[in-house]
Design a protein around this motif. Sequence first.
Motif, short mmCIF file in Angstrom:
data_model
loop_
_atom_site.label_atom_id
_atom_site.label_comp_id
_atom_site.label_asym_id
_atom_site.label_seq_id
_atom_site.Cartn_x
_atom_site.Cartn_y
_atom_site.Cartn_z
N ILE A 1 1.05 -1.25 0.01
CA ILE A 1 -0.12 0.03 0.04
C ILE A 1 0.90 1.07 -0.10
N PRO A 2 0.59 2.19 -0.82
CA PRO A 2 1.46 3.39 -0.75
C PRO A 2 1.53 4.08 0.49
N LEU A 3 2.69 4.42 0.88
CA LEU A 3 2.94 5.07 2.35
C LEU A 3 3.45 6.66 2.15
N LEU A 4 2.74 7.24 2.93
CA LEU A 4 3.18 8.91 3.14
C LEU A 4 3.52 8.95 4.63
N TRP A 5 4.87 9.32 4.71
CA TRP A 5 5.26 9.60 6.18
C TRP A 5 5.57 11.24 6.22
N VAL A 6 4.49 11.93 7.00
CA VAL A 6 4.61 13.27 7.07
C VAL A 6 5.34 13.52 8.16
N GLY A 7 6.26 14.56 7.92
CA GLY A 7 7.15 14.91 8.94
C GLY A 7 6.71 15.84 10.18
N VAL A 8 7.50 16.00 11.15
CA VAL A 8 6.96 16.93 12.41
C VAL A 8 7.08 18.31 12.09
N PRO A 9 6.11 19.22 12.46
CA PRO A 9 6.40 20.34 12.18
C PRO A 9 7.21 21.04 13.53
N PRO A 10 7.66 22.32 13.33
CA PRO A 10 8.46 22.89 14.32
C PRO A 10 7.58 23.38 15.68
N PHE A 11 8.23 23.59 16.87
CA PHE A 11 7.21 23.87 17.92
C PHE A 11 7.98 25.08 18.49
N GLN A 12 7.10 25.66 19.67
CA GLN A 12 7.69 27.06 20.13
C GLN A 12 9.17 26.66 20.68
N SER A 13 9.38 25.63 21.55
CA SER A 13 10.38 25.24 22.18
C SER A 13 11.49 25.17 21.08
N SER A 14 12.58 26.05 21.47
CA SER A 14 13.74 25.57 20.45
C SER A 14 14.57 24.24 20.70
N SER A 15 14.54 23.69 22.03
CA SER A 15 15.15 22.67 22.08
C SER A 15 14.28 21.57 21.67
N MET A 16 13.00 21.68 21.80
CA MET A 16 12.23 20.59 21.07
C MET A 16 12.03 20.49 19.55
N TRP B 1 8.08 21.36 7.14
CA TRP B 1 8.78 22.39 8.18
C TRP B 1 8.65 23.67 7.46
N ASP B 2 9.07 24.03 6.33
CA ASP B 2 8.90 25.42 5.78
C ASP B 2 7.58 26.13 5.94
N GLY B 3 6.66 25.28 6.08
CA GLY B 3 5.01 26.23 6.09
C GLY B 3 5.00 26.47 7.51
N PHE B 4 5.83 26.34 8.69
CA PHE B 4 5.48 26.74 9.83
C PHE B 4 6.57 27.59 10.29
N VAL B 5 7.58 28.05 9.65
CA VAL B 5 8.82 28.75 9.95
C VAL B 5 8.75 30.07 9.18
N ASP B 6 9.35 31.14 9.55
CA ASP B 6 9.54 32.38 8.88
C ASP B 6 10.93 32.13 7.90
N GLU B 7 11.09 33.18 7.30
CA GLU B 7 12.30 33.53 6.32
C GLU B 7 13.73 33.00 6.96
N SER B 8 13.88 33.20 8.28
CA SER B 8 15.08 32.89 9.17
C SER B 8 14.88 31.28 9.48
N GLY B 9 13.75 30.73 9.47
CA GLY B 9 13.67 29.15 9.87
C GLY B 9 13.33 29.17 11.08
N LYS B 10 12.89 30.32 11.82
CA LYS B 10 12.28 30.26 13.13
C LYS B 10 10.87 30.18 13.06
N PHE B 11 10.40 29.32 14.34
CA PHE B 11 9.06 29.00 14.71
C PHE B 11 8.09 30.56 14.69
N VAL B 12 6.93 30.30 13.95
CA VAL B 12 6.18 31.39 14.07
C VAL B 12 4.71 30.91 14.65
N MET B 13 3.92 31.85 15.03
CA MET B 13 2.69 31.53 15.55
C MET B 13 1.67 31.88 14.42
#
Length: 407
Positions: free
Chosen positions: A214-229, A255-267
């Motif tokens: 069966i075709p498998l799509l593994w979706v990556g985890v988005p960034p979170f507000q905690s930098s260590s996380m 990942w790129d859909g939930f960070v800014d141009e600098s790669g930082k987490f955005v609300m």
Amino acid sequence: MSGRHSNKTGLRWLLNALIVLSIGLTALLIEPPRQAGAQERRTILDMLFGFGRRRPPPVYDDVPIYEPRQREPQQRPKTRKARQKAKPTPAEPAPVVVEKLPDAKKVLVVGDFVAASLGDGLQTAFETTPGIVIETRANGSSGLVRDDYFNWPESLPAYIAEVKPSVIIVSLGANERQQMSIDGIKEKFRTDAWLAEYTRRVGTFAALARKDKIPLLWVGVPPFQSSSMSADMVTFNGIFRTEAEKVGGNFIDIWDGFVDESGKFVMTGSDINGQQVRLRGSDGINLTKAGKRKLAFYVEKDIRKLLGDAAASGQDVPGADGLKDLVVTAPTANEDIIQTQPISLDDPDLDGGTALLGGAVALTGNGKSPRDKLVEKGEVAAAPTGRVDDFRLAKPETVISNPVIRN
């Protein structure tokens, strides 16, 4: 004499004023006490000059002859403020309910709370697609580290047998930052032994999902507000990509859909339409409705690519009744087409032209440049007419076009 008379007159006036004042003070001191029902005591100004109070009504046998008309308190007129009619807020259009086809393809979404958000977003994305049904089987606090709370390797085959999906989507990793029990030994997070065992478990789970091809799509985890996380999520995404591609699955990087141009987490960020919206909850972990829809946007195109015709919306494809009204025009007749002889790029004689524009004959050369002539034979090329290094004594008439008039 007149001065003495005026002094006597002043003394008399002062004496009379003192007598009147003393009479008033005496009357004030000897006033009898008030009886029950009597009016309240008047001042000396009332007694002397008789103003400042209204006279009480006459009394007969302690009963007033008439009752004074009491004045009703005057009410202030009510001012009616013109109420502005509040503009009715536009109601959100009701979602279009499309009945799914009996043979609709099913998409199984499994994983943790991020998978649950992904399932909600995919439900919205395919709500008008009758050929696709989204089935979400998620456990918010689950993962591959602990199998005592929820065992995914045991639960996944049961879900596959129940749903019979055409595509399997996996989203795990948000709850994995904890110690792992390996052969009865508790290993701390991010040690070499921990990473090796976790990589093995991810590979086993991916192979289990691909057991029936069966075709498998593994979706990556988005960034979170905690930098260590977020840093740990980068490590997990690398493991997911490697192990999913080993068994023939596809890894979807969001990942790129939930960070800014600098790669930082955005609300707050752009939604699927480019508008600035709130993507994450106040805790910096969960996703809002717009965030869920954006998360599904990255997976939606892969699903449509895998399922093909089943992903087509029923509203865009006309039925058999709609095709009968189409007008089919007859093909153009051959006599209406103007045919021309093809022109070859290496045949300039076809159009009758063998010379350049202007009729000048093309110059032919021996391939020697002025530099080669100067170096090899010492020949200096003649300067063009009119150039600054043209030292010929006899100038052509074309050069002397504007003679200088000297006095």
